[in-house]
Design an enzyme around this catalytic site. Structure first.
Site, short mmCIF file in Angstrom:
data_model
loop_
_atom_site.label_atom_id
_atom_site.label_comp_id
_atom_site.label_asym_id
_atom_site.label_seq_id
_atom_site.Cartn_x
_atom_site.Cartn_y
_atom_site.Cartn_z
N SER A 1 8.93 31.42 1.29
CA SER A 1 9.60 31.01 2.51
C SER A 1 9.15 31.86 3.71
O SER A 1 7.97 31.83 4.06
CB SER A 1 11.12 31.06 2.29
OG SER A 1 11.83 30.48 3.36
N ASP B 1 11.31 19.33 0.85
CA ASP B 1 11.80 20.57 1.45
C ASP B 1 12.26 20.30 2.89
O ASP B 1 11.46 19.88 3.73
CB ASP B 1 10.66 21.61 1.46
CG ASP B 1 11.13 23.00 1.82
OD1 ASP B 1 12.17 23.14 2.50
OD2 ASP B 1 10.45 23.97 1.43
N HIS C 1 13.34 23.40 -1.21
CA HIS C 1 12.94 24.75 -0.82
C HIS C 1 13.18 25.70 -1.99
O HIS C 1 14.18 26.42 -2.05
CB HIS C 1 13.75 25.18 0.40
CG HIS C 1 13.14 26.28 1.19
ND1 HIS C 1 11.98 26.13 1.93
CD2 HIS C 1 13.53 27.57 1.38
CE1 HIS C 1 11.69 27.25 2.54
NE2 HIS C 1 12.61 28.15 2.22
#
Length: 210
Positions: A108, A160, A191
């Protein structure tokens, strides 16, 4: 305070002769301990260098500021990535690491930062395994850097909502256009880092020969 001391970090020496070093960059709200298990899973016996992001967003650690969800403060990203590059160089000297065998892995916000290292500081790392990350400069076109010989694995979810698959594909294109050897794997989730993607990344790491 030295550059090395400016970053709270964990360093675990390699337990296998000739093993590479994994530079581990955590996601928002995590810390320098969060990705140690990922590092051990990706490359058994590798040295692990895991710093903590220095930006505080409402009590959560990050690598750079954002204006809102999904919108980066690109100038801050550029500045913070330069600071991180300085830390990596200092750690390479302090821990006697092979600068040609450092591989960055992030999730991320950490993956976006790892992508920033590749595009803004070419040659700093030999490769990258990045999960749930996208093109770090967003609306800006990266410079014409040379990434030939840099091996990259990208793992992203097509559903995502935070890092859209378009941003992930843009990153793959940007890296490939600059000569990087990119292996991109898309999974049907969001995610996250599913076990099958980790398995593919581990297989890629073995084949990459770092």
């Amino acid at each position: 305070m030295t550059v090395l001391e400016e970053f709270t970090h964990v360093f675990e020496p390699a337990t296998r002769p000739g093993a590479p070093t994994l530079l581990l960059l955590h996601g928002t709200g995590a810390d320098e301990h969060d990705l140690l298990p990922l590092g051990r899973a990706l490359a058994s016996g590798a040295a692990l260098l895991s710093p903590r992001g220095r930006v505080d967003e409402n009590g959560m650690n990050r690598w750079f500021r954002r204006l809102r969800e999904g919108v980066f403060d690109v100038e801050d990203l550029i500045e913070r990535t330069a600071e991180l590059a300085g830390f990596v160089r200092a750690a390479t000297a302090a821990y006697d690491l092979d600068p040609e065998r450092i591989v960055v892995s992030g999730f991320s916000n950490g993956a976006n930062t790892g992508a920033g290292l590749l595009l803004l500081h070419p040659g700093l790392v030999a490769g990258a395994a990045l999960f749930a990350g996208g093109a770090p400069l967003q609306g800006r076109e990266p410079g014409p850097v040379e990434l030939s010989g840099t091996r990259v694995f990208l793992g992203n979810g097509v559903a995502d909502p935070i890092t859209t698959i378009d941003q992930a594909r843009l990153l793959a294109d940007q890296l490939g256009e600059r000569g990087a050897e990119v292996e991109a794997h898309e999974h049907p989730g969001g995610h996250q880092l599913p076990p099958d993607v980790l398995g593919r990344a581990r297989d890629w790491f073995d084949r990459a020969g770092f």
